[in-house]
Design a protein around this motif. Sequence first.
Motif, short mmCIF file in Angstrom:
data_model
loop_
_atom_site.label_atom_id
_atom_site.label_comp_id
_atom_site.label_asym_id
_atom_site.label_seq_id
_atom_site.Cartn_x
_atom_site.Cartn_y
_atom_site.Cartn_z
N GLN A 78 0.80 -1.22 0.00
CA GLN A 78 0.00 0.00 0.00
C GLN A 78 0.84 1.27 0.00
O GLN A 78 0.48 2.25 -0.65
N VAL A 109 -9.72 -2.99 -9.64
CA VAL A 109 -10.13 -3.50 -8.33
C VAL A 109 -11.31 -4.46 -8.50
O VAL A 109 -11.35 -5.53 -7.87
N SER A 168 -3.26 -1.98 -5.99
CA SER A 168 -4.29 -1.42 -5.11
C SER A 168 -5.44 -2.40 -4.93
O SER A 168 -6.00 -2.53 -3.82
N THR A 171 -4.32 -5.07 -2.47
CA THR A 171 -4.23 -4.50 -1.13
C THR A 171 -5.60 -4.37 -0.49
O THR A 171 -5.80 -4.71 0.68
N ASN A 172 -6.57 -3.88 -1.27
CA ASN A 172 -7.94 -3.76 -0.76
C ASN A 172 -8.52 -5.12 -0.37
O ASN A 172 -9.22 -5.24 0.63
N TRP A 236 -10.85 4.52 4.94
CA TRP A 236 -10.96 3.48 3.92
C TRP A 236 -10.73 2.09 4.50
O TRP A 236 -11.48 1.15 4.20
N LEU A 240 -13.42 -1.01 4.54
CA LEU A 240 -13.11 -2.31 3.95
C LEU A 240 -13.37 -3.46 4.93
O LEU A 240 -13.66 -4.59 4.52
N VAL A 247 -15.83 -4.88 -1.94
CA VAL A 247 -14.64 -4.13 -2.34
C VAL A 247 -14.87 -3.38 -3.64
O VAL A 247 -14.52 -2.20 -3.77
N ASN A 251 -14.94 0.77 -4.11
CA ASN A 251 -13.94 1.42 -4.96
C ASN A 251 -14.55 2.19 -6.12
O ASN A 251 -13.86 3.02 -6.72
#
Length: 302
Positions: A78, A109, A168, A171-172, A236, A240, A247, A251
């Motif tokens: 991140q 995402v 990203s 990571t999410n 954020w 999450l 997700v 996003n």
Amino acid sequence: MRTKLSSTIFLAILACLLWASAFVGIKIGLPYTTPLQFAGIRFFISGLIILPFCSQRKDYLRIILKNWKVVFVITLLQTFVHYSLFYTGISMVPGALGAIVVGSGPVFVAIVAHFSMPDDKMSLKKVGVILLGLAGVVLVSLERGSLSGEGKLILVGIALLILTNINSGFTNIIVAKDKDKVPPLVLSSASMIMGGVMLFLFSIPVEGLHFSPKPFEYYAALGWLSFLSAAAFSIWFTLLKRPGVKVSDLNMWKFIIPVFGAIFAWILLPDEHPDVLSIAGMVITGSSLFLLNYLNRKKINR
């Protein structure tokens, strides 16, 4: 029961508005320093800002050590990898092209979530909404600068920014799957402090050290960027980890980042101004988010 101010939609919009203001802050502060060193100091300060608000301050180190794998992966992906790729890639491409590629983040995402989260699959309606939002981002970005430019350097820059978007997405997903292990504020603080140090150390052999006196504008931009990163990432990560939050849907709100980034630039930067394309893009992006919420409410009411 959540109030409107604590609702997922309100907090998602607030986080994205904070991130949108970063475009102006970076533009103001970057002429006085180097990209990676600027990012390293910014995120280190951000992590320190969050620290006093962690309710688990006494167990802060114990939580990090107990869950060091998750914390390390988020720190690496991140903060360090994401912003190393982002700052390097954005410096290689024209402004409008960079904004378009970065603005396509929700698409990547959604794709990653489709293959990683069993309850977050793509549908034809969702694909249509995402493409509509992306079309709006493209129109807004066309006003932001020229698309001219040739050569392998631009292709490399595009590739790095696409990798940023894919990174990203992963990571999410990791944060969303880690529902109960690491509190969001602890994860935000630790990943930013350690990621900021990593970025700063990495910047030394790449960019050298720059400790010359700087004007007030630099420190004002650094202070604002540090605050917004602390607030936006904490919000954020909290969203999450909320039960029922998908997700890809969350996003989708990131489509408003380049839109409001343009608006803030028009207000705060003297050489920026709106045009017909950018206004049309904003209307299209807003329509896509309205449509997403309509479809989600329709699904809930069935």
